[in-house]
Design a protein around this motif. Structure first.
Motif, short mmCIF file in Angstrom:
data_model
loop_
_atom_site.label_atom_id
_atom_site.label_comp_id
_atom_site.label_asym_id
_atom_site.label_seq_id
_atom_site.Cartn_x
_atom_site.Cartn_y
_atom_site.Cartn_z
N ARG A 18 0.84 -1.18 0.00
CA ARG A 18 0.00 0.00 0.00
C ARG A 18 0.88 1.23 0.00
NH1 ARG A 18 -3.80 1.09 4.98
NH2 ARG A 18 -1.83 1.82 5.79
N GLU B 112 -3.53 7.41 -2.20
CA GLU B 112 -4.85 7.96 -2.51
C GLU B 112 -5.39 7.33 -3.79
OE1 GLU B 112 -6.21 9.61 -0.19
OE2 GLU B 112 -4.31 9.52 0.87
N ILE B 113 -4.50 7.18 -4.77
CA ILE B 113 -4.92 6.60 -6.04
C ILE B 113 -5.39 5.16 -5.84
CG2 ILE B 113 -4.10 5.82 -8.31
CD1 ILE B 113 -2.27 8.28 -8.33
N THR B 114 -4.64 4.41 -5.04
CA THR B 114 -5.01 3.02 -4.82
C THR B 114 -6.29 2.89 -4.01
OG1 THR B 114 -3.58 2.97 -2.88
CG2 THR B 114 -2.66 2.11 -4.93
N THR B 115 -6.66 3.96 -3.32
CA THR B 115 -7.93 3.95 -2.59
C THR B 115 -9.08 4.24 -3.54
OG1 THR B 115 -6.85 4.72 -0.60
CG2 THR B 115 -9.22 5.02 -0.71
N ILE B 116 -8.84 5.16 -4.47
CA ILE B 116 -9.91 5.59 -5.37
C ILE B 116 -10.16 4.56 -6.48
CG2 ILE B 116 -10.52 7.34 -7.09
CD1 ILE B 116 -9.00 9.35 -5.31
N LEU B 117 -9.09 3.97 -6.98
CA LEU B 117 -9.23 3.04 -8.11
C LEU B 117 -10.23 1.90 -7.86
CD1 LEU B 117 -5.71 2.66 -9.77
CD2 LEU B 117 -7.78 3.71 -10.70
N PRO B 118 -10.13 1.22 -6.71
CA PRO B 118 -11.12 0.16 -6.45
C PRO B 118 -12.54 0.70 -6.42
CG PRO B 118 -9.30 0.01 -4.91
CD PRO B 118 -9.13 1.29 -5.65
N VAL C 89 -13.75 3.23 -8.18
CA VAL C 89 -14.17 3.45 -9.56
C VAL C 89 -14.48 2.09 -10.22
CG1 VAL C 89 -13.42 4.28 -11.82
CG2 VAL C 89 -12.83 5.57 -9.75
N GLY C 90 -13.60 1.13 -9.98
CA GLY C 90 -13.79 -0.20 -10.55
C GLY C 90 -15.09 -0.83 -10.08
N THR D 96 -16.10 -2.00 0.33
CA THR D 96 -15.00 -1.13 -0.13
C THR D 96 -15.27 0.32 0.21
OG1 THR D 96 -14.71 -2.65 -1.96
CG2 THR D 96 -13.58 -0.54 -2.13
#
Lengths: 202, 175
Positions: free
Chosen positions: B75, B82-88, B90-91, B161
């Protein structure tokens, strides 16, 4: 001889009281803030600079509080890992050093609570050297063992005051108590230490 | 040492003494005799003040950095975190939309099959037509059931999530 800092369990508040306006930042503190900024931006290796800079001081404080080099190593490690995880919560109202000491202080006290029975057992089997030896090593060993017999909060005050040369206000932030409490604890610690010295080291 | 000094020093050993903390502090800070009485003999006092920090074992630094690097790999901190938090998020949102479309598609397909079979001029035997229709409806319902389960799993995943993301966002805003 100057140095650093302290604090506690996950979910606990690492913020520094707003009354910390007395604090004047040194060049070292400013440099620390720059490194903290790099860590916050994802530069993990920059955190290593802070570890190198303060590991000895955190180790000394935790060793003094836990009376065990092994425990101090564990608590020092836990302190820095907690600091890393909470670094986004570090506020620049006070120094990184004081904030770190606060984490170390609380982590060590929690460790002591968990290991209370073991520590009591170890202390009961310790022998304090007599005052017959006058060389510095013997004096240092005597002082260490006398300090180890103090209450944790008294031990912490003496270490922070003498070893790390912190100001009363800094110690108050580290131990999360008023300056007056720091002073009275320091007097009580010295009084207790003097009594122990009279009892065991003369 | 004066009588009052003796009582002040004794009060240090007794938290419930006749003197409160302010009185004790005020007295000792202004009384050289009391300060001297609290000090150890000079050689001990010098040792106490001159003791530097103990050296931490080398393994402490190595362990700390190893753990942080491992955690960082899972992580990443900072902007990447922050990106790794937002990406899931959006997915998961895209998945939810996709599942809803699949469900609608099933309903549309069901309607089309009914209309096509009932209006087909090629089907002369009504019994065969009904069997064929029933067979196709059965297939459609199975697919619809599967998509419903898939949808439920998707909604559950999205909810979990989002819950963690909201908690983290709250912590970030707090700081």
């Amino acid at each position: 001889m100057r140095s650093m800092g302290l604090a506690l369990t996950f979910g606990q508040d690492y913020s520094i009281p707003t009354s910390a306006g007395w604090f004047l930042k040194s060049e070292s503190d400013t440099a620390d803030e720059g490194i903290v900024g790099r860590v916050r931006n994802g530069d993990t290796e920059a955190f290593g600079i802070l570890v190198r800079k303060y590991e000895d001081f955190v180790f000394t404080l935790t060793k003094g509080l836990t009376s065990s080099a092994d425990s101090a190593g564990d608590v020092t490690q836990e302190t820095f890992l907690r600091a890393y995880k909470a670094i986004r919560r570090f506020e620049k109202k006070a120094s990184f050093k004081t904030w770190l000491y606060r984490i170390a202080y609380n982590t060590a006290l929690n460790h002591i609570k968990r290991r209370k029975h073991e520590i009591e057992f170890e202390e009961a089997h310790e022998k304090i050297p007599t005052g017959a030896d006058s060389d510095e090593i013997a004096i240092r060993a005597t002082m260490k063992q006398l300090i180890d017999r103090l209450k944790p909060e008294h031990k912490a005050i003496l270490i922070l005051h003498y070893y790390d040369d912190l100001k009363y206000e800094e110690i108050a932030e580290v131990s999360n108590c008023p300056v007056g409490t720091v002073k009275i604890r320091l007097f009580r610690a010295k009084y207790e230490l003097k009594k122990l010295w009279e009892k065991y080291a003369i | 040492m004066q009588f009052n000094c003796r009582r002040i020093l004794d009060a240090l050993a007794s938290p419930s003494s006749e003197f409160n903390d302010e009185m004790i502090i005020d007295h000792i800070e202004n009384c050289r005799s009391c300060r001297d009485a609290l000090n150890l003999p000079e050689k001990y006092e010098i040792t106490l003040q001159g003791t530097g920090p103990s050296r931490a074992p080398d393994t402490v630094f190595e362990n700390i950095m190893r753990i942080i690097r491992i955690e960082n790999g899972l992580r990443p901190p900072g902007v990447l975190a922050e990106i790794t938090t937002i990406l899931p998020l959006v997915g998961m949102a895209l998945l939810l939309i996709l599942l809803i479309f699949i469900k609608l598609d099933n309903l549309i397909e069901f309607g089309q099959v009914v209309v096509e079979n009932l209006s087909s001029s090629e089907v002369l035997n009504y019994t065969d037509a009904i069997r064929q229709l029933a067979h196709q409806i059965q297939g459609i319902l199975k697919a619809a059931l599967a998509s419903q389960l898939f949808l439920a799993a998707g909604i559950l995943t999205v909810s979990i999530t989002w819950t963690f993301a909201i908690i983290r966002l709250r912590d970030t805003l707090k700081s």
